[in-house]
Design an enzyme around this catalytic site. Sequence first.
Site, PDB file in Angstrom:
ATOM      1  N   ARG A   1      30.458  42.826  41.437  1.00 25.69           N
ATOM      2  CA  ARG A   1      30.839  42.260  42.748  1.00 25.69           C
ATOM      3  C   ARG A   1      29.699  42.416  43.771  1.00 25.69           C
ATOM      4  O   ARG A   1      29.936  42.701  44.945  1.00 25.69           O
ATOM      5  CB  ARG A   1      32.099  42.938  43.306  1.00 25.69           C
TER       6      ARG A   1
ATOM      7  N   SER B   1      41.899  41.395  44.525  1.00 21.21           N
ATOM      8  CA  SER B   1      41.685  42.845  44.444  1.00 21.21           C
ATOM      9  C   SER B   1      41.154  43.328  45.784  1.00 21.21           C
ATOM     10  O   SER B   1      40.148  42.828  46.270  1.00 21.21           O
ATOM     11  CB  SER B   1      40.656  43.183  43.373  1.00 21.21           C
TER      12      SER B   1
ATOM     13  N   GLU C   1      36.732  45.991  48.374  1.00 25.31           N
ATOM     14  CA  GLU C   1      35.891  44.881  47.923  1.00 25.31           C
ATOM     15  C   GLU C   1      35.954  43.778  48.987  1.00 25.31           C
ATOM     16  O   GLU C   1      35.030  42.983  49.129  1.00 25.31           O
ATOM     17  CB  GLU C   1      36.453  44.402  46.578  1.00 25.31           C
TER      18      GLU C   1
HETATM   19  N1  EPU Z   1      47.466  49.236  35.982  1.00 22.00           N
HETATM   20  C1  EPU Z   1      48.283  50.323  36.300  1.00 22.00           C
HETATM   21  N2  EPU Z   1      49.386  50.098  37.079  1.00 22.00           N
HETATM   22  C2  EPU Z   1      49.706  48.853  37.503  1.00 22.00           C
HETATM   23  C3  EPU Z   1      48.869  47.752  37.186  1.00 22.00           C
HETATM   24  C4  EPU Z   1      47.742  47.982  36.415  1.00 22.00           C
HETATM   25  O1  EPU Z   1      48.019  51.450  35.913  1.00 22.00           O
HETATM   26  O2  EPU Z   1      50.734  48.737  38.172  1.00 22.00           O
HETATM   27  C5  EPU Z   1      46.297  49.464  35.141  1.00 22.00           C
HETATM   28  C6  EPU Z   1      46.425  48.636  33.874  1.00 22.00           C
HETATM   29  O3  EPU Z   1      47.153  49.337  32.929  1.00 22.00           O
HETATM   30  C7  EPU Z   1      45.020  48.424  33.460  1.00 22.00           C
HETATM   31  C8  EPU Z   1      44.258  48.599  34.706  1.00 22.00           C
HETATM   32  O4  EPU Z   1      45.136  49.007  35.744  1.00 22.00           O
HETATM   33  O5  EPU Z   1      44.604  49.444  32.583  1.00 22.00           O
HETATM   34  C9  EPU Z   1      43.444  47.392  35.073  1.00 22.00           C
HETATM   35  O6  EPU Z   1      44.259  46.302  35.451  1.00 22.00           O
HETATM   36  P1  EPU Z   1      43.745  44.790  35.248  1.00 22.00           P
HETATM   37  O7  EPU Z   1      43.470  44.550  33.815  1.00 22.00           O
HETATM   38  O8  EPU Z   1      44.691  43.882  35.938  1.00 22.00           O
HETATM   39  O9  EPU Z   1      42.317  44.695  35.903  1.00 22.00           O
HETATM   40  P2  EPU Z   1      41.690  45.340  37.208  1.00 22.00           P
HETATM   41  O10 EPU Z   1      40.586  46.232  36.785  1.00 22.00           O
HETATM   42  O11 EPU Z   1      42.733  45.935  38.066  1.00 22.00           O
HETATM   43  C10 EPU Z   1      39.826  43.555  37.536  1.00 22.00           C
HETATM   44  C11 EPU Z   1      39.297  42.717  38.658  1.00 22.00           C
HETATM   45  C12 EPU Z   1      40.152  41.468  38.839  1.00 22.00           C
HETATM   46  C13 EPU Z   1      40.161  40.685  37.539  1.00 22.00           C
HETATM   47  C14 EPU Z   1      40.697  41.590  36.415  1.00 22.00           C
HETATM   48  C15 EPU Z   1      40.598  40.915  35.071  1.00 22.00           C
HETATM   49  C16 EPU Z   1      38.220  44.273  40.179  1.00 22.00           C
HETATM   50  C17 EPU Z   1      38.285  44.970  41.499  1.00 22.00           C
HETATM   51  N3  EPU Z   1      39.269  43.496  39.891  1.00 22.00           N
HETATM   52  O12 EPU Z   1      41.097  44.038  37.935  1.00 22.00           O
HETATM   53  O13 EPU Z   1      39.542  40.669  39.836  1.00 22.00           O
HETATM   54  O14 EPU Z   1      40.975  39.514  37.650  1.00 22.00           O
HETATM   55  O15 EPU Z   1      39.888  42.793  36.341  1.00 22.00           O
HETATM   56  O16 EPU Z   1      39.265  40.832  34.665  1.00 22.00           O
HETATM   57  O17 EPU Z   1      37.248  44.443  39.449  1.00 22.00           O
HETATM   58  C18 EPU Z   1      39.476  40.193  42.173  1.00 22.00           C
HETATM   59  O18 EPU Z   1      38.328  40.629  42.168  1.00 22.00           O
HETATM   60  O19 EPU Z   1      40.025  39.763  43.229  1.00 22.00           O
HETATM   61  C19 EPU Z   1      40.257  40.224  40.937  1.00 22.00           C
HETATM   62  C20 EPU Z   1      41.536  39.868  40.892  1.00 22.00           C
END
Ligand code: EPU
Length: 338
Positions: free
Chosen positions: A164, A235, A334
Amino acid sequence: MSETQYNTDVRNFTTFGISAKAACVAYYDSIDELERLLADQTLPRPLKHLGQGSNILFTDDYPGTILISRISRCDIGHASDGTVTVTASAGTVMDSLCLDMATRGIWGLENLSGIPGTVGASAVQNVGAYGVEAGDHIISVDAIETATGEHRTFTRDMMQFGYRHSIFKTDAMRDRYIITTVRFRLTTHPTPRLSYANLQTVVGDNPSPLDMRRAVISIRDSKLPDPATTGSAGSFFKNPVITREHFQKIEAMYPDAKVPHFIIGDDAVKVPAAWLIDKAGCKGMSQGGASLWPTQPLVIVNTHGNATGSDVLTLEHRIIDTVSTRFAITLHPEVEHI
Ligand code: EPU
Protein backbone atom coordinates in the site's frame (compact mmCIF):
# COMPACT_ATOMS: atom_id res chain seq x y z
CA MET A 1 -15.20 22.24 -20.16
CA SER A 2 -13.78 22.50 -16.68
CA GLU A 3 -16.33 23.32 -14.00
CA THR A 4 -15.89 24.81 -10.54
CA GLN A 5 -18.28 24.76 -7.59
CA TYR A 6 -17.75 26.73 -4.39
CA ASN A 7 -18.57 25.85 -0.79
CA THR A 8 -19.53 22.28 -1.69
CA ASP A 9 -20.38 19.28 0.50
CA VAL A 10 -17.85 16.52 -0.22
CA ARG A 11 -20.15 13.72 1.02
CA ASN A 12 -20.54 12.30 -2.50
CA PHE A 13 -16.85 12.62 -3.34
CA THR A 14 -15.77 9.87 -0.96
CA THR A 15 -16.98 6.31 -0.54
CA PHE A 16 -17.31 6.94 3.22
CA GLY A 17 -20.17 9.35 2.44
CA ILE A 18 -19.27 11.67 5.31
CA SER A 19 -20.19 15.35 5.12
CA ALA A 20 -17.61 18.15 5.16
CA LYS A 21 -17.41 21.40 3.21
CA ALA A 22 -14.75 22.06 0.57
CA ALA A 23 -14.12 25.70 -0.32
CA CYS A 24 -14.02 24.70 -3.98
CA VAL A 25 -14.33 21.62 -6.23
CA ALA A 26 -12.96 21.81 -9.79
CA TYR A 27 -13.55 19.18 -12.50
CA TYR A 28 -11.48 18.97 -15.69
CA ASP A 29 -12.03 17.13 -18.97
CA SER A 30 -8.58 17.49 -20.56
CA ILE A 31 -4.95 17.89 -19.52
CA ASP A 32 -5.01 21.44 -20.96
CA GLU A 33 -7.85 22.26 -18.58
CA LEU A 34 -5.95 20.74 -15.68
CA GLU A 35 -2.93 22.91 -16.55
CA ARG A 36 -5.15 26.00 -16.60
CA LEU A 37 -6.63 25.11 -13.21
CA LEU A 38 -3.15 24.63 -11.73
CA ALA A 39 -2.12 28.07 -13.01
CA ASP A 40 -5.30 29.76 -11.76
CA GLN A 41 -4.20 31.61 -8.62
CA THR A 42 -7.80 32.59 -7.79
CA LEU A 43 -8.64 28.98 -6.81
CA PRO A 44 -8.48 28.49 -3.03
CA ARG A 45 -5.32 26.67 -1.90
CA PRO A 46 -4.15 24.04 -1.09
CA LEU A 47 -5.06 21.86 -4.07
CA LYS A 48 -6.00 18.25 -3.41
CA HIS A 49 -6.68 15.73 -6.16
CA LEU A 50 -9.26 13.00 -5.56
CA GLY A 51 -10.15 9.92 -7.58
CA GLN A 52 -13.31 8.23 -6.29
CA GLY A 53 -12.32 9.13 -2.73
CA SER A 54 -12.27 5.46 -1.79
CA ASN A 55 -9.40 5.77 0.67
CA ILE A 56 -10.18 9.17 2.16
CA LEU A 57 -11.64 10.42 5.43
CA PHE A 58 -12.49 14.11 5.74
CA THR A 59 -12.13 14.89 9.44
CA ASP A 60 -12.92 18.57 8.94
CA ASP A 61 -13.90 21.15 6.32
CA TYR A 62 -11.35 21.66 3.55
CA PRO A 63 -10.17 25.24 2.93
CA GLY A 64 -8.72 24.59 -0.54
CA THR A 65 -9.74 23.16 -3.92
CA ILE A 66 -10.55 19.52 -4.65
CA LEU A 67 -9.54 18.58 -8.21
CA ILE A 68 -11.39 15.78 -10.00
CA SER A 69 -10.61 14.29 -13.42
CA ARG A 70 -13.41 13.44 -15.84
CA ILE A 71 -10.96 11.95 -18.36
CA SER A 72 -11.46 8.25 -18.96
CA ARG A 73 -9.47 6.85 -21.87
CA CYS A 74 -7.72 3.57 -22.48
CA ASP A 75 -5.40 2.47 -25.33
CA ILE A 76 -4.50 -1.18 -25.71
CA GLY A 77 -1.37 -2.28 -27.57
CA HIS A 78 -0.80 -5.97 -28.42
CA ALA A 79 2.70 -7.34 -29.10
CA SER A 80 3.30 -10.57 -31.03
CA ASP A 81 4.64 -12.34 -27.90
CA GLY A 82 1.28 -11.93 -26.08
CA THR A 83 2.35 -8.89 -24.05
CA VAL A 84 -0.34 -6.24 -23.79
CA THR A 85 0.49 -2.63 -22.91
CA VAL A 86 -2.47 -0.69 -21.60
CA THR A 87 -2.27 3.08 -21.31
CA ALA A 88 -5.11 4.36 -19.14
CA SER A 89 -6.06 7.88 -18.05
CA ALA A 90 -5.74 8.33 -14.30
CA GLY A 91 -9.44 9.21 -14.02
CA THR A 92 -10.56 5.84 -15.44
CA VAL A 93 -12.47 3.75 -12.89
CA MET A 94 -10.11 0.91 -11.95
CA ASP A 95 -12.83 -1.72 -11.81
CA SER A 96 -14.04 -0.77 -15.31
CA LEU A 97 -10.50 -1.38 -16.53
CA CYS A 98 -10.41 -4.74 -14.68
CA LEU A 99 -13.73 -5.73 -16.28
CA ASP A 100 -12.65 -4.58 -19.73
CA MET A 101 -9.39 -6.57 -19.55
CA ALA A 102 -11.05 -9.71 -18.17
CA THR A 103 -13.74 -9.55 -20.88
CA ARG A 104 -11.03 -9.34 -23.57
CA GLY A 105 -9.25 -12.37 -22.07
CA ILE A 106 -6.29 -10.26 -20.94
CA TRP A 107 -4.59 -11.39 -17.70
CA GLY A 108 -3.14 -9.33 -14.87
CA LEU A 109 -5.81 -7.21 -13.21
CA GLU A 110 -8.54 -9.82 -12.59
CA ASN A 111 -7.64 -10.34 -8.89
CA LEU A 112 -8.07 -6.59 -8.35
CA SER A 113 -11.72 -6.76 -9.43
CA GLY A 114 -14.22 -4.91 -7.29
CA ILE A 115 -11.74 -2.52 -5.66
CA PRO A 116 -13.31 0.97 -5.65
CA GLY A 117 -11.20 3.85 -6.95
CA THR A 118 -9.54 5.23 -10.06
CA VAL A 119 -6.53 4.05 -12.03
CA GLY A 120 -4.45 7.01 -10.77
CA ALA A 121 -5.24 6.20 -7.15
CA SER A 122 -4.38 2.52 -7.73
CA ALA A 123 -0.82 3.62 -8.57
CA VAL A 124 -0.51 6.05 -5.64
CA GLN A 125 -1.82 3.50 -3.15
CA ASN A 126 -0.48 0.36 -4.89
CA VAL A 127 -3.86 -1.25 -4.24
CA GLY A 128 -3.76 -4.97 -3.70
CA ALA A 129 -6.00 -7.96 -3.17
CA TYR A 130 -5.91 -11.74 -3.48
CA GLY A 131 -2.15 -11.95 -3.94
CA VAL A 132 -1.79 -9.20 -6.58
CA GLU A 133 -0.79 -5.54 -6.32
CA ALA A 134 -1.36 -2.91 -8.99
CA GLY A 135 2.38 -2.15 -8.89
CA ASP A 136 3.12 -5.70 -10.10
CA HIS A 137 1.79 -4.60 -13.49
CA ILE A 138 2.55 -0.88 -13.68
CA ILE A 139 5.44 -0.02 -15.97
CA SER A 140 5.26 3.77 -15.79
CA VAL A 141 3.20 6.71 -14.63
CA ASP A 142 2.92 10.21 -16.17
CA ALA A 143 2.33 13.09 -13.77
CA ILE A 144 2.21 16.88 -13.62
CA GLU A 145 3.90 18.81 -10.84
CA THR A 146 1.20 20.91 -9.17
CA ALA A 147 3.41 23.94 -8.41
CA THR A 148 5.19 24.20 -11.77
CA GLY A 149 2.96 22.41 -14.29
CA GLU A 150 6.03 20.39 -15.36
CA HIS A 151 5.30 16.99 -16.94
CA ARG A 152 7.31 14.02 -15.75
CA THR A 153 7.32 10.25 -16.31
CA PHE A 154 8.03 7.95 -13.36
CA THR A 155 9.29 4.57 -14.49
CA ARG A 156 8.58 1.50 -12.43
CA ASP A 157 12.01 1.55 -10.75
CA MET A 158 11.29 5.09 -9.49
CA MET A 159 7.90 4.22 -8.01
CA GLN A 160 9.09 2.62 -4.72
CA PHE A 161 6.15 0.22 -4.73
CA GLY A 162 5.59 -1.54 -1.41
CA TYR A 163 2.63 -2.73 0.63
CA ARG A 164 0.00 0.00 0.00
CA HIS A 165 2.92 2.33 -0.74
CA SER A 166 4.51 4.26 -3.61
CA ILE A 167 6.76 7.30 -3.97
CA PHE A 168 3.58 9.43 -4.09
CA LYS A 169 2.87 8.56 -0.46
CA THR A 170 6.21 9.80 0.87
CA ASP A 171 6.24 13.12 2.76
CA ALA A 172 8.39 14.74 0.06
CA MET A 173 6.01 13.77 -2.76
CA ARG A 174 2.54 13.62 -1.24
CA ASP A 175 0.20 15.90 -3.23
CA ARG A 176 3.17 17.34 -5.17
CA TYR A 177 2.21 15.59 -8.42
CA ILE A 178 -1.06 14.77 -10.13
CA ILE A 179 -0.99 11.48 -12.00
CA THR A 180 -2.42 11.79 -15.51
CA THR A 181 -1.70 8.39 -17.10
CA VAL A 182 -0.77 4.90 -15.94
CA ARG A 183 0.79 2.24 -18.18
CA PHE A 184 0.20 -1.43 -17.32
CA ARG A 185 1.93 -4.51 -18.73
CA LEU A 186 -0.53 -7.38 -19.04
CA THR A 187 -0.61 -10.59 -21.04
CA THR A 188 -2.82 -12.85 -23.13
CA HIS A 189 -0.99 -15.93 -21.71
CA PRO A 190 -3.09 -17.62 -19.00
CA THR A 191 -1.55 -16.67 -15.63
CA PRO A 192 -4.16 -17.27 -12.92
CA ARG A 193 -2.96 -16.22 -9.43
CA LEU A 194 -4.63 -18.67 -7.08
CA SER A 195 -2.46 -18.49 -3.96
CA TYR A 196 -5.04 -16.66 -1.84
CA ALA A 197 -7.04 -18.84 0.56
CA ASN A 198 -9.94 -20.56 -1.20
CA LEU A 199 -9.66 -18.96 -4.67
CA GLN A 200 -8.53 -22.24 -6.24
CA THR A 201 -11.57 -24.06 -4.81
CA VAL A 202 -13.93 -21.36 -6.05
CA VAL A 203 -12.62 -21.17 -9.64
CA GLY A 204 -11.66 -24.81 -10.29
CA ASP A 205 -9.29 -25.72 -13.12
CA ASN A 206 -8.38 -23.65 -16.19
CA PRO A 207 -10.22 -20.50 -15.18
CA SER A 208 -10.57 -17.58 -17.59
CA PRO A 209 -9.85 -14.04 -16.37
CA LEU A 210 -13.63 -13.55 -16.17
CA ASP A 211 -13.96 -16.68 -13.96
CA MET A 212 -11.27 -15.22 -11.69
CA ARG A 213 -13.05 -11.89 -11.60
CA ARG A 214 -16.38 -13.51 -10.65
CA ALA A 215 -14.69 -15.55 -7.89
CA VAL A 216 -12.89 -12.53 -6.44
CA ILE A 217 -16.08 -10.45 -6.48
CA SER A 218 -18.06 -13.21 -4.77
CA ILE A 219 -15.41 -13.52 -2.00
CA ARG A 220 -15.34 -9.72 -1.60
CA ASP A 221 -19.15 -9.57 -1.45
CA SER A 222 -19.21 -12.19 1.30
CA LYS A 223 -16.82 -10.21 3.51
CA LEU A 224 -16.98 -6.53 2.64
CA PRO A 225 -19.85 -4.04 2.81
CA ASP A 226 -21.61 -3.24 -0.47
CA PRO A 227 -20.28 0.19 -1.47
CA ALA A 228 -23.70 0.98 -3.04
CA THR A 229 -25.47 0.81 0.31
CA THR A 230 -22.90 1.17 3.10
CA GLY A 231 -20.23 3.87 3.18
CA SER A 232 -16.67 2.85 4.07
CA ALA A 233 -13.12 3.26 2.85
CA GLY A 234 -12.36 -0.45 2.63
CA SER A 235 -9.65 -1.68 5.00
CA PHE A 236 -9.21 1.13 7.49
CA PHE A 237 -5.89 -0.11 8.92
CA LYS A 238 -2.81 -1.68 7.35
CA ASN A 239 -1.85 -5.19 8.40
CA PRO A 240 1.03 -4.63 10.85
CA VAL A 241 4.48 -6.19 10.54
CA ILE A 242 6.13 -7.37 13.77
CA THR A 243 9.30 -9.24 14.79
CA ARG A 244 9.41 -13.04 15.13
CA GLU A 245 9.91 -12.70 18.88
CA HIS A 246 6.86 -10.50 19.19
CA PHE A 247 4.85 -12.94 17.07
CA GLN A 248 5.92 -15.87 19.26
CA LYS A 249 4.60 -13.98 22.30
CA ILE A 250 1.23 -13.63 20.56
CA GLU A 251 1.23 -17.33 19.61
CA ALA A 252 1.90 -18.17 23.26
CA MET A 253 -1.27 -16.27 24.19
CA TYR A 254 -3.31 -18.69 22.01
CA PRO A 255 -1.82 -22.16 22.60
CA ASP A 256 -4.94 -23.86 21.21
CA ALA A 257 -5.38 -21.80 18.06
CA LYS A 258 -3.46 -21.11 14.88
CA VAL A 259 -2.60 -17.42 14.67
CA PRO A 260 -2.92 -16.33 11.01
CA HIS A 261 0.29 -14.76 9.71
CA PHE A 262 2.62 -14.37 6.73
CA ILE A 263 6.40 -14.56 7.06
CA ILE A 264 7.66 -11.68 4.95
CA GLY A 265 11.32 -11.46 5.96
CA ASP A 266 13.99 -12.98 8.23
CA ASP A 267 12.58 -11.15 11.22
CA ALA A 268 9.32 -9.81 9.87
CA VAL A 269 5.87 -11.34 10.29
CA LYS A 270 2.69 -9.74 8.96
CA VAL A 271 -0.36 -10.38 11.13
CA PRO A 272 -3.89 -9.62 9.86
CA ALA A 273 -5.19 -6.51 11.60
CA ALA A 274 -8.70 -8.02 11.34
CA TRP A 275 -7.59 -10.92 13.57
CA LEU A 276 -5.96 -8.58 16.12
CA ILE A 277 -9.04 -6.34 16.22
CA ASP A 278 -11.28 -9.39 16.59
CA LYS A 279 -9.20 -10.99 19.37
CA ALA A 280 -8.81 -7.66 21.18
CA GLY A 281 -12.60 -7.75 21.54
CA CYS A 282 -13.39 -4.79 19.31
CA LYS A 283 -15.98 -6.59 17.17
CA GLY A 284 -19.33 -4.84 17.46
CA MET A 285 -17.70 -1.60 18.61
CA SER A 286 -19.40 1.60 17.46
CA GLN A 287 -19.10 5.32 17.99
CA GLY A 288 -21.94 7.64 17.03
CA GLY A 289 -22.74 6.78 13.41
CA ALA A 290 -19.56 4.72 12.82
CA SER A 291 -19.11 1.02 13.50
CA LEU A 292 -17.01 -2.02 12.60
CA TRP A 293 -18.27 -4.24 9.78
CA PRO A 294 -19.33 -7.56 11.37
CA THR A 295 -17.70 -9.93 8.86
CA GLN A 296 -14.53 -7.88 8.36
CA PRO A 297 -13.67 -5.78 11.42
CA LEU A 298 -10.81 -4.14 9.52
CA VAL A 299 -13.48 -2.01 7.86
CA ILE A 300 -15.06 0.97 9.62
CA VAL A 301 -18.45 1.77 8.13
CA ASN A 302 -20.77 4.76 8.08
CA THR A 303 -23.51 2.62 9.65
CA HIS A 304 -26.67 4.50 8.64
CA GLY A 305 -25.18 7.27 6.51
CA ASN A 306 -24.99 9.88 9.28
CA ALA A 307 -21.50 9.29 10.74
CA THR A 308 -19.26 12.31 11.22
CA GLY A 309 -15.52 12.51 10.66
CA SER A 310 -15.05 12.80 14.40
CA ASP A 311 -17.13 9.61 15.05
CA VAL A 312 -14.74 7.70 12.79
CA LEU A 313 -11.67 9.34 14.34
CA THR A 314 -12.80 8.52 17.88
CA LEU A 315 -13.58 4.90 16.91
CA GLU A 316 -10.20 4.65 15.18
CA HIS A 317 -8.41 5.76 18.36
CA ARG A 318 -10.42 3.41 20.56
CA ILE A 319 -9.47 0.48 18.31
CA ILE A 320 -5.79 1.48 18.21
CA ASP A 321 -5.73 1.77 22.03
CA THR A 322 -7.53 -1.54 22.60
CA VAL A 323 -5.28 -3.49 20.20
CA SER A 324 -2.19 -1.83 21.64
CA THR A 325 -3.17 -2.73 25.21
CA ARG A 326 -3.77 -6.38 24.31
CA PHE A 327 -0.94 -7.03 21.83
CA ALA A 328 1.55 -4.11 22.16
CA ILE A 329 1.04 -3.46 18.43
CA THR A 330 0.21 -0.01 17.10
CA LEU A 331 -2.16 -0.19 14.13
CA HIS A 332 -1.66 2.44 11.44
CA PRO A 333 -4.55 3.66 9.32
CA GLU A 334 -4.35 2.94 5.62
CA VAL A 335 -7.04 5.56 4.99
CA GLU A 336 -5.76 9.08 4.28
CA HIS A 337 -7.08 11.70 6.70
CA ILE A 338 -7.79 15.16 5.34
N1 EPU B 1 -10.34 -12.42 10.47
C1 EPU B 1 -10.66 -12.55 11.82
N2 EPU B 1 -11.88 -12.10 12.24
C2 EPU B 1 -12.78 -11.58 11.37
C3 EPU B 1 -12.45 -11.45 10.00
C4 EPU B 1 -11.21 -11.88 9.57
O1 EPU B 1 -9.87 -13.03 12.62
O2 EPU B 1 -13.87 -11.23 11.84
C5 EPU B 1 -9.05 -12.91 10.00
C6 EPU B 1 -9.27 -14.00 8.97
O3 EPU B 1 -9.43 -15.22 9.60
C7 EPU B 1 -8.04 -13.94 8.14
C8 EPU B 1 -7.54 -12.58 8.36
O4 EPU B 1 -8.34 -11.93 9.34
O5 EPU B 1 -7.06 -14.82 8.65
C9 EPU B 1 -7.41 -11.79 7.09
O6 EPU B 1 -8.67 -11.48 6.53
P1 EPU B 1 -8.82 -11.26 4.94
O7 EPU B 1 -8.40 -12.49 4.23
O8 EPU B 1 -10.18 -10.74 4.68
O9 EPU B 1 -7.73 -10.21 4.51
P2 EPU B 1 -7.16 -8.91 5.21
O10 EPU B 1 -5.72 -9.14 5.48
O11 EPU B 1 -8.00 -8.51 6.36
C10 EPU B 1 -6.35 -7.75 3.03
C11 EPU B 1 -6.46 -6.40 2.40
C12 EPU B 1 -7.78 -6.27 1.66
C13 EPU B 1 -7.87 -7.36 0.61
C14 EPU B 1 -7.74 -8.73 1.30
C15 EPU B 1 -7.67 -9.85 0.29
C16 EPU B 1 -5.14 -4.92 3.80
C17 EPU B 1 -5.16 -3.82 4.81
N3 EPU B 1 -6.34 -5.37 3.42
O12 EPU B 1 -7.34 -7.83 4.04
O13 EPU B 1 -7.78 -5.01 1.00
O14 EPU B 1 -9.11 -7.29 -0.10
O15 EPU B 1 -6.49 -8.77 2.05
O16 EPU B 1 -6.46 -9.83 -0.38
O17 EPU B 1 -4.07 -5.35 3.39
C18 EPU B 1 -8.39 -2.71 1.20
O18 EPU B 1 -7.19 -2.46 1.16
O19 EPU B 1 -9.26 -1.81 1.31
C19 EPU B 1 -8.82 -4.11 1.17
C20 EPU B 1 -10.09 -4.47 1.32
